[in-house]
Design a protein around this motif. Structure first.
Motif, PDB file in Angstrom:
ATOM      1  N   ARG A  30      32.323  25.611  24.028  1.00 47.73           N
ATOM      2  CA  ARG A  30      30.921  25.353  23.677  1.00 47.73           C
ATOM      3  C   ARG A  30      30.207  24.909  25.015  1.00 47.73           C
ATOM      4  O   ARG A  30      31.195  24.084  25.807  1.00 47.73           O
ATOM      5  CB  ARG A  30      30.861  24.428  22.728  1.00 47.73           C
ATOM      6  CG  ARG A  30      31.137  24.659  21.179  1.00 47.73           C
ATOM      7  CD  ARG A  30      30.987  23.710  19.921  1.00 47.73           C
ATOM      8  NE  ARG A  30      31.105  24.556  18.767  1.00 47.73           N
ATOM      9  CZ  ARG A  30      29.911  25.027  17.998  1.00 47.73           C
ATOM     10  NH1 ARG A  30      28.874  25.081  18.471  1.00 47.73           N
ATOM     11  NH2 ARG A  30      30.268  25.642  16.889  1.00 47.73           N
ATOM     12  N   CYS A  31      28.828  24.810  25.160  1.00 45.35           N
ATOM     13  CA  CYS A  31      28.308  24.045  26.244  1.00 45.35           C
ATOM     14  C   CYS A  31      28.443  22.582  26.280  1.00 45.35           C
ATOM     15  O   CYS A  31      28.123  22.078  25.187  1.00 45.35           O
ATOM     16  CB  CYS A  31      26.862  24.587  26.331  1.00 45.35           C
ATOM     17  SG  CYS A  31      25.621  23.762  27.578  1.00 45.35           S
ATOM     18  N   GLN A  32      28.868  22.015  27.202  1.00 45.09           N
ATOM     19  CA  GLN A  32      28.985  20.612  27.206  1.00 45.09           C
ATOM     20  C   GLN A  32      27.584  19.751  27.211  1.00 45.09           C
ATOM     21  O   GLN A  32      27.665  18.529  26.825  1.00 45.09           O
ATOM     22  CB  GLN A  32      29.663  20.098  28.526  1.00 45.09           C
ATOM     23  CG  GLN A  32      31.010  20.603  28.769  1.00 45.09           C
ATOM     24  CD  GLN A  32      31.969  20.045  27.615  1.00 45.09           C
ATOM     25  OE1 GLN A  32      32.144  18.637  27.346  1.00 45.09           O
ATOM     26  NE2 GLN A  32      32.675  20.696  26.993  1.00 45.09           N
ATOM     27  N   ARG A  33      26.619  20.255  27.316  1.00 43.59           N
ATOM     28  CA  ARG A  33      25.231  19.764  27.425  1.00 43.59           C
ATOM     29  C   ARG A  33      24.346  20.037  26.007  1.00 43.59           C
ATOM     30  O   ARG A  33      23.991  19.015  25.265  1.00 43.59           O
ATOM     31  CB  ARG A  33      24.434  20.312  28.607  1.00 43.59           C
ATOM     32  CG  ARG A  33      23.223  19.730  28.712  1.00 43.59           C
ATOM     33  CD  ARG A  33      22.471  20.317  30.015  1.00 43.59           C
ATOM     34  NE  ARG A  33      21.202  19.467  30.107  1.00 43.59           N
ATOM     35  CZ  ARG A  33      20.652  19.423  31.478  1.00 43.59           C
ATOM     36  NH1 ARG A  33      20.809  20.303  32.363  1.00 43.59           N
ATOM     37  NH2 ARG A  33      19.276  18.935  31.521  1.00 43.59           N
ATOM     38  N   CYS A  34      24.393  21.427  25.593  1.00 40.51           N
ATOM     39  CA  CYS A  34      23.520  21.713  24.252  1.00 40.51           C
ATOM     40  C   CYS A  34      24.477  21.924  23.040  1.00 40.51           C
ATOM     41  O   CYS A  34      24.196  21.972  22.126  1.00 40.51           O
ATOM     42  CB  CYS A  34      22.675  22.585  24.529  1.00 40.51           C
ATOM     43  SG  CYS A  34      23.690  24.293  24.940  1.00 40.51           S
ATOM     44  N   ASP A  35      25.854  22.153  23.208  1.00 39.17           N
ATOM     45  CA  ASP A  35      26.883  22.363  22.243  1.00 39.17           C
ATOM     46  C   ASP A  35      27.042  23.545  21.678  1.00 39.17           C
ATOM     47  O   ASP A  35      27.468  23.767  20.532  1.00 39.17           O
ATOM     48  CB  ASP A  35      27.046  21.148  21.182  1.00 39.17           C
ATOM     49  CG  ASP A  35      28.117  21.114  20.471  1.00 39.17           C
ATOM     50  OD1 ASP A  35      29.106  21.353  21.250  1.00 39.17           O
ATOM     51  OD2 ASP A  35      28.127  21.151  19.158  1.00 39.17           O
ATOM     52  N   ARG A  36      26.102  24.533  22.354  1.00 42.79           N
ATOM     53  CA  ARG A  36      26.115  25.802  21.750  1.00 42.79           C
ATOM     54  C   ARG A  36      27.315  26.610  22.316  1.00 42.79           C
ATOM     55  O   ARG A  36      27.751  26.346  23.353  1.00 42.79           O
ATOM     56  CB  ARG A  36      24.950  26.703  22.294  1.00 42.79           C
ATOM     57  CG  ARG A  36      23.625  26.141  21.654  1.00 42.79           C
ATOM     58  CD  ARG A  36      22.390  26.667  22.225  1.00 42.79           C
ATOM     59  NE  ARG A  36      22.195  26.672  23.418  1.00 42.79           N
ATOM     60  CZ  ARG A  36      20.844  27.035  23.984  1.00 42.79           C
ATOM     61  NH1 ARG A  36      19.916  27.739  23.378  1.00 42.79           N
ATOM     62  NH2 ARG A  36      20.758  26.838  25.297  1.00 42.79           N
ATOM     63  N   GLN A  51      29.068  24.889  31.157  1.00 41.82           N
ATOM     64  CA  GLN A  51      27.618  24.655  30.510  1.00 41.82           C
ATOM     65  C   GLN A  51      27.042  26.304  30.472  1.00 41.82           C
ATOM     66  O   GLN A  51      27.659  27.177  31.286  1.00 41.82           O
ATOM     67  CB  GLN A  51      26.556  24.052  31.254  1.00 41.82           C
ATOM     68  CG  GLN A  51      27.088  22.337  31.519  1.00 41.82           C
ATOM     69  CD  GLN A  51      25.782  21.688  32.280  1.00 41.82           C
ATOM     70  OE1 GLN A  51      25.086  22.104  32.774  1.00 41.82           O
ATOM     71  NE2 GLN A  51      26.249  20.287  32.442  1.00 41.82           N
ATOM     72  N   CYS A  55      21.091  25.747  30.461  1.00 41.95           N
ATOM     73  CA  CYS A  55      21.219  24.444  30.668  1.00 41.95           C
ATOM     74  C   CYS A  55      21.511  24.105  32.202  1.00 41.95           C
ATOM     75  O   CYS A  55      20.970  23.100  32.843  1.00 41.95           O
ATOM     76  CB  CYS A  55      22.279  23.742  30.077  1.00 41.95           C
ATOM     77  SG  CYS A  55      22.011  23.348  28.430  1.00 41.95           S
TER      78      CYS A  55
END
Length: 286
Positions: A30-36, A51, A55
């Motif tokens: 998952r993206c560390q910024r938006c969690d997608r 990321q 992002c």
């Protein structure tokens, strides 16, 4: 009758997440910024983990982009200098096969005025009169071209080069014998000489070396016969003046000021051409 343990309801298997940009690809990252969830093709290295591309782009918008000394994009490879140099050498090679190309591309006031061949004001800077001519101009461009291109950026440098060449041709249009054919990139090269001097003064550098070089070449211009002094002086003055406008432009809205300066020089030179052409036409030269 025996008792049986109660039957536990079956738990549904956890769905495997898929990349938000590629729904057909399963992933547990998952993206560390938006969690997608993101697949390997969408992973971008971050300080911690990965990321997603969106992002990363959002984060870059807040980072100030590096600029050259006078506002252009940072130049790592001086592509414009190498392109002009290659074009000059290619045209010179063609001259060996078809020498008449000089008469088609060289600067001639009569052909500009009576033949409406205004392209000669620029194309004259890409043909040369001999081996020494092309070697000197190529050497000068090779030495100072990359320095100025890195100082001004690609776009400003090509504008400086072409406007300097145009300045030399315009002065020739006014002062030379209308029947004389002139060729060479010397007007543009002298414009670059003037620009180096201006940049040095702007950055508080020692400009004595370039000043001596300009003085020597001006001396040669007036001593050696057959050299177009108008091309050299016109290019030098135009290049120095335009370089000053670019280098001393206010930092606030600098790009706007610089674009206006370049456009202003082009308009001024165009007006000088428009004013001069009828005078040549009325003279009846052919």
């Amino acid at each position: 009758m025996t008792s049986q343990p109660p039957v536990q309801p079956q738990q549904p298997a956890e769905a495997v997440p898929t990349c938000y940009r590629h729904p057909d690809r399963e992933t547990w990252v998952r993206c560390q910024r938006c969690d997608r969830p993101i697949c390997p093709d969408c992973m971008r290295d971050a300080a911690v983990g990965f990321q997603c591309p969106e992002c990363v782009a959002e984060g870059n918008r807040g980072i100030r982009q590096a600029k050259s000394t006078f506002g252009g994009s940072v130049v790592r490879t001086p592509y414009v200098t190498w392109t002009i140099l290659a074009l000059n050498l290619a045209v010179f090679a063609v001259q060996f096969v078809e020498p008449a190309i000089q008469s088609y591309l060289g600067m001639n006031s009569v052909m500009v005025a009576l033949g409406d061949e205004y392209y000669r004001l620029i194309t004259a800077a890409f043909v040369h009169g001999g081996m020494f001519h092309i070697l000197f101009n190529s050497w000068a461009l090779y030495v100072i071209g990359p320095y100025l291109e890195r100082a001004f950026g690609h776009a400003r440098f090509i504008a400086l080069y072409l406007v300097s060449a145009l300045g030399g041709s315009v002065l020739g249009l006014w002062m030379d014998d209308p029947r004389v054919l002139t060729v060479g990139a010397s007007g543009a090269i002298f414009g670059l000489f003037g620009a180096v001097f201006v940049v040095g003064r702007r950055l508080n550098l020692d400009v004595r070396g370039i000043a001596v070089l300009i003085a020597i070449n001006l001396g040669i211009t007036f001593i050696v016969p057959g050299i177009s002094w108008t091309g050299h002086i016109g290019g030098l003055v135009t290049g120095a003046a335009l370089a000053a406008a670019l280098a001393y432009a206010p930092r606030d809205n600098r790009t706007v000021w610089q674009v206006a300066a370049i456009a202003g020089f082009v308009v001024l030179l165009a007006v000088l051409v428009v004013v001069r052409v009828p005078l040549i036409t009325m003279s009846g030269l052919s």
